[in-house]
Enzyme design. Sequence first.
Site, PDB file in Angstrom:
ATOM      1  N   SER A 133      34.061  45.505  39.925  1.00  0.00           N
ATOM      2  CA  SER A 133      32.876  45.147  40.695  1.00  0.00           C
ATOM      3  C   SER A 133      32.192  46.420  41.158  1.00  0.00           C
ATOM      4  O   SER A 133      32.833  47.467  41.306  1.00  0.00           O
ATOM      5  CB  SER A 133      33.272  44.312  41.914  1.00  0.00           C
ATOM      6  OG  SER A 133      32.170  44.105  42.787  1.00  0.00           O
ATOM      7  N   TYR A 146      37.609  43.252  50.394  1.00  0.00           N
ATOM      8  CA  TYR A 146      37.258  43.091  48.983  1.00  0.00           C
ATOM      9  C   TYR A 146      36.987  44.434  48.322  1.00  0.00           C
ATOM     10  O   TYR A 146      37.450  44.684  47.199  1.00  0.00           O
ATOM     11  CB  TYR A 146      36.037  42.184  48.858  1.00  0.00           C
ATOM     12  CG  TYR A 146      35.629  41.894  47.434  1.00  0.00           C
ATOM     13  CD1 TYR A 146      36.517  41.295  46.545  1.00  0.00           C
ATOM     14  CD2 TYR A 146      34.357  42.213  46.976  1.00  0.00           C
ATOM     15  CE1 TYR A 146      36.147  41.026  45.235  1.00  0.00           C
ATOM     16  CE2 TYR A 146      33.976  41.943  45.667  1.00  0.00           C
ATOM     17  CZ  TYR A 146      34.880  41.345  44.804  1.00  0.00           C
ATOM     18  OH  TYR A 146      34.506  41.089  43.507  1.00  0.00           O
TER      19      TYR A 146
END
Length: 249
Positions: A133, A146
């Site tokens: 990501s 995250y």
Amino acid sequence: MPSNKVAVVTGASSGIGEATARRLAAEGFHVFCAARRADRVEALASEIGGTAVRCDVTSTEDVAALAERVGERLDVLVNNAGGAVGSDPVAQADPQDWRAMYEVNVIGVLNVTKALLPALVASGAGTIVNVGSTAGRIAYEGGAGYTAAKHGTQVVTETLRLELYDQPVRVSEIAPGMVKTEEFSLKRFGGDQEKYDAVYAGVAEPLVAEDIADAIGWVVTRPPHVNVDELVIRPRAQAAQHKVHRVFD
């Protein structure tokens, strides 16, 4: 006639994983569709002529069973299973949420890669694609758990490439920015539709799962001597994590 090219896609029950399984099947791979939701991957595998495997990547038993189903040879592994939980600042964060994200985004990648690496080497030209990501490259408020997990995904990928430099296995990372799928952000916010909608509000064209699947399909079909180390993909509207063009009526 079954293909002699074999791929495994984890997290194949929805979103990027499902789209990737479809794309690789279209490229001629027999795809092992692995995910926790057996009904979803069974339907997908039936549609694309693949094989469904119920697998929680954080379970060593499930992963061992996946490796046994795959057998001695594997051409492509897409470590896509992942996810985000919550958006609390560090001061209010729930350690259990952080553990859950680390388990799936880092330990899950470890478990599956470790179990399937012998089969990838045996193919003579294996490819590992880890779905990371842009959160694995920059910090932002409310995202520490995250971003820490996805930084972990990135570093595991880089380390694996160094350790496998003399093996016939390529190691790549796809790092998507804003991708609108039916579940990712909704799950992150515990089903809060208003928070989900706010992520994409005013963005005319966020990425969709098929955009990332298209990139993965391109990476794994390069000639075996070509390694795409990393591919960062954002929608045009997202110049950076904090810089997104939004248009409201």
